[in-house]
Structure formats: C-alpha cells, structure tokens
Motif scaffolding. Structure first.
Motif, mmCIF file in Angstrom:
data_model
loop_
_atom_site.group_PDB
_atom_site.id
_atom_site.type_symbol
_atom_site.label_atom_id
_atom_site.label_comp_id
_atom_site.label_asym_id
_atom_site.label_seq_id
_atom_site.Cartn_x
_atom_site.Cartn_y
_atom_site.Cartn_z
ATOM 1 N N GLY A 184 -8.850 12.300 -8.600
ATOM 2 C CA GLY A 184 -9.200 11.658 -9.856
ATOM 3 C C GLY A 184 -10.291 10.607 -9.709
ATOM 4 O O GLY A 184 -10.392 9.695 -10.527
ATOM 5 N N VAL A 185 -11.116 10.728 -8.677
ATOM 6 C CA VAL A 185 -12.194 9.768 -8.436
ATOM 7 C C VAL A 185 -13.406 10.167 -9.264
ATOM 8 O O VAL A 185 -13.872 11.301 -9.172
ATOM 9 C CB VAL A 185 -12.549 9.723 -6.929
ATOM 10 N N VAL A 186 -13.918 9.215 -10.070
ATOM 11 C CA VAL A 186 -15.079 9.502 -10.906
ATOM 12 C C VAL A 186 -16.244 8.545 -10.643
ATOM 13 O O VAL A 186 -17.349 8.777 -11.145
ATOM 14 C CB VAL A 186 -14.717 9.492 -12.412
ATOM 15 N N VAL A 187 -16.013 7.471 -9.888
ATOM 16 C CA VAL A 187 -17.085 6.540 -9.530
ATOM 17 C C VAL A 187 -17.011 6.253 -8.038
ATOM 18 O O VAL A 187 -15.953 6.365 -7.420
ATOM 19 C CB VAL A 187 -17.010 5.212 -10.317
ATOM 20 N N VAL A 188 -18.175 5.897 -7.479
ATOM 21 C CA VAL A 188 -18.221 5.501 -6.076
ATOM 22 C C VAL A 188 -18.862 4.122 -5.985
ATOM 23 O O VAL A 188 -19.699 3.788 -6.818
ATOM 24 C CB VAL A 188 -18.993 6.519 -5.201
ATOM 25 N N PRO A 189 -18.455 3.312 -5.041
ATOM 26 C CA PRO A 189 -17.397 3.599 -4.079
ATOM 27 C C PRO A 189 -16.015 3.440 -4.708
ATOM 28 O O PRO A 189 -15.801 2.582 -5.553
ATOM 29 C CB PRO A 189 -17.617 2.551 -2.984
ATOM 30 N N THR A 190 -15.112 4.286 -4.289
ATOM 31 C CA THR A 190 -13.698 4.170 -4.637
ATOM 32 C C THR A 190 -12.914 4.213 -3.346
ATOM 33 O O THR A 190 -13.171 5.044 -2.481
ATOM 34 C CB THR A 190 -13.237 5.305 -5.567
ATOM 35 N N LEU A 191 -11.965 3.299 -3.227
ATOM 36 C CA LEU A 191 -11.067 3.279 -2.076
ATOM 37 C C LEU A 191 -9.669 3.619 -2.555
ATOM 38 O O LEU A 191 -9.232 3.120 -3.596
ATOM 39 C CB LEU A 191 -11.032 1.887 -1.428
ATOM 40 N N LEU A 192 -8.994 4.462 -1.823
ATOM 41 C CA LEU A 192 -7.568 4.709 -2.040
ATOM 42 C C LEU A 192 -6.854 4.147 -0.825
ATOM 43 O O LEU A 192 -7.054 4.631 0.293
ATOM 44 C CB LEU A 192 -7.280 6.196 -2.202
ATOM 45 N N ILE A 193 -6.067 3.124 -1.049
ATOM 46 C CA ILE A 193 -5.343 2.460 0.033
ATOM 47 C C ILE A 193 -3.887 2.866 -0.113
ATOM 48 O O ILE A 193 -3.189 2.387 -1.001
ATOM 49 C CB ILE A 193 -5.511 0.933 -0.043
ATOM 50 N N ASP A 194 -3.473 3.797 0.722
ATOM 51 C CA ASP A 194 -2.151 4.421 0.589
ATOM 52 C C ASP A 194 -1.913 4.859 -0.850
ATOM 53 O O ASP A 194 -0.840 4.674 -1.405
ATOM 54 C CB ASP A 194 -1.048 3.474 1.073
ATOM 55 N N GLY A 195 -2.951 5.419 -1.459
ATOM 56 C CA GLY A 195 -2.851 5.956 -2.813
ATOM 57 C C GLY A 195 -3.203 4.978 -3.916
ATOM 58 O O GLY A 195 -3.412 5.376 -5.050
ATOM 59 N N GLU A 196 -3.271 3.678 -3.612
ATOM 60 C CA GLU A 196 -3.607 2.675 -4.623
ATOM 61 C C GLU A 196 -5.124 2.602 -4.765
ATOM 62 O O GLU A 196 -5.837 2.398 -3.796
ATOM 63 C CB GLU A 196 -3.051 1.307 -4.212
ATOM 64 N N ARG A 197 -5.597 2.745 -5.993
ATOM 65 C CA ARG A 197 -7.033 2.837 -6.271
ATOM 66 C C ARG A 197 -7.688 1.461 -6.373
ATOM 67 O O ARG A 197 -7.175 0.541 -6.986
ATOM 68 C CB ARG A 197 -7.229 3.588 -7.584
ATOM 69 N N LEU A 198 -8.882 1.381 -5.775
ATOM 70 C CA LEU A 198 -9.723 0.188 -5.855
ATOM 71 C C LEU A 198 -11.154 0.683 -6.005
ATOM 72 O O LEU A 198 -11.659 1.387 -5.128
ATOM 73 C CB LEU A 198 -9.569 -0.668 -4.595
ATOM 74 N N THR A 199 -11.806 0.355 -7.121
ATOM 75 C CA THR A 199 -13.175 0.815 -7.339
ATOM 76 C C THR A 199 -14.160 -0.332 -7.140
ATOM 77 O O THR A 199 -13.818 -1.492 -7.325
ATOM 78 C CB THR A 199 -13.356 1.400 -8.756
ATOM 79 N N GLY A 200 -15.358 0.021 -6.744
ATOM 80 C CA GLY A 200 -16.387 -0.978 -6.503
ATOM 81 C C GLY A 200 -16.314 -1.495 -5.075
ATOM 82 O O GLY A 200 -15.594 -0.958 -4.236
ATOM 83 N N VAL A 201 -17.081 -2.548 -4.822
ATOM 84 C CA VAL A 201 -17.124 -3.142 -3.491
ATOM 85 C C VAL A 201 -16.233 -4.392 -3.499
ATOM 86 O O VAL A 201 -16.566 -5.372 -4.143
ATOM 87 C CB VAL A 201 -18.567 -3.524 -3.096
ATOM 88 N N PRO A 202 -15.123 -4.346 -2.789
ATOM 89 C CA PRO A 202 -14.247 -5.517 -2.752
ATOM 90 C C PRO A 202 -14.790 -6.559 -1.777
ATOM 91 O O PRO A 202 -15.641 -6.265 -0.942
ATOM 92 C CB PRO A 202 -12.931 -4.934 -2.219
ATOM 93 N N THR A 203 -14.263 -7.758 -1.888
ATOM 94 C CA THR A 203 -14.526 -8.735 -0.836
ATOM 95 C C THR A 203 -13.626 -8.387 0.339
ATOM 96 O O THR A 203 -12.635 -7.651 0.184
ATOM 97 C CB THR A 203 -14.205 -10.169 -1.298
#
Length: 87
Positions: free
Chosen positions: A52-71
């Motif tokens: 279900g990823v529609v934008v990059v960058p997207t991170l899945l951390i053990d399935g938990e979604r985080l989009t964009g560039v985190p700190t």
C-alpha cells in the motif's frame, strides 16, 4: 529483531537521506534488519503495491508506516516502540 523496509526511487530527493538515516541506525543497533526496495524495478513496484505504498520515501518498521524523511530521533523512537510492542 526489528525489520525496516525502506521504499525508494532513483528520482526521489529525500530517499538518499532516509537511507543514510536507516543505515546509521542499523549500524548502531545490530538487531535491526534493513530491506531497501526500489520502485524503479518491477519487483519493487509490486512490493510497494502489496504494502500500500504510494509515496517515497516510505518506511515500514515492523509493519508500522512512516512516510517522508524522519529525524534520527524520530526513527530511533519508532524502532524502540516497535521493539517494545513486538511490531
């Protein structure tokens, strides 16, 4: 073990930064498993569609979604949360 899946693309301006953060954290915490998935490939696009990823960058951390560039701090907190909750 915490699994991070990073979805990227060659033309993504933030993807290199996100990758550098993920690699830095993985070097600090060896229990992190990293998988980089490029949407430039057919297999990468299929994996993104399945996740279900529609934008990059997207991170899945053990399935938990985080989009964009985190700190780095946000990424570390998300990984610690996933470790505590079991994903």
């Amino acid at each position: 073990m915490t699994r991070i899946r990073l979805f990227t693309h060659l033309i993504c301006s933030g993807c290199a930064e996100a990758l550098a953060l993920v690699q830095r954290l993985a070097a600090e915490e060896p229990e992190i498993q990293v998988e980089v998935i490029s949407l430039a490939s057919a297999a990468g696009r299929t994996a993104a569609q399945e996740a279900g990823v529609v934008v990059v960058p997207t991170l899945l951390i053990d399935g938990e979604r985080l989009t964009g560039v985190p700190t780095l701090e946000e990424l570390r907190a998300r990984v610690q949360h996933a470790t505590r909750t079991g994903g």
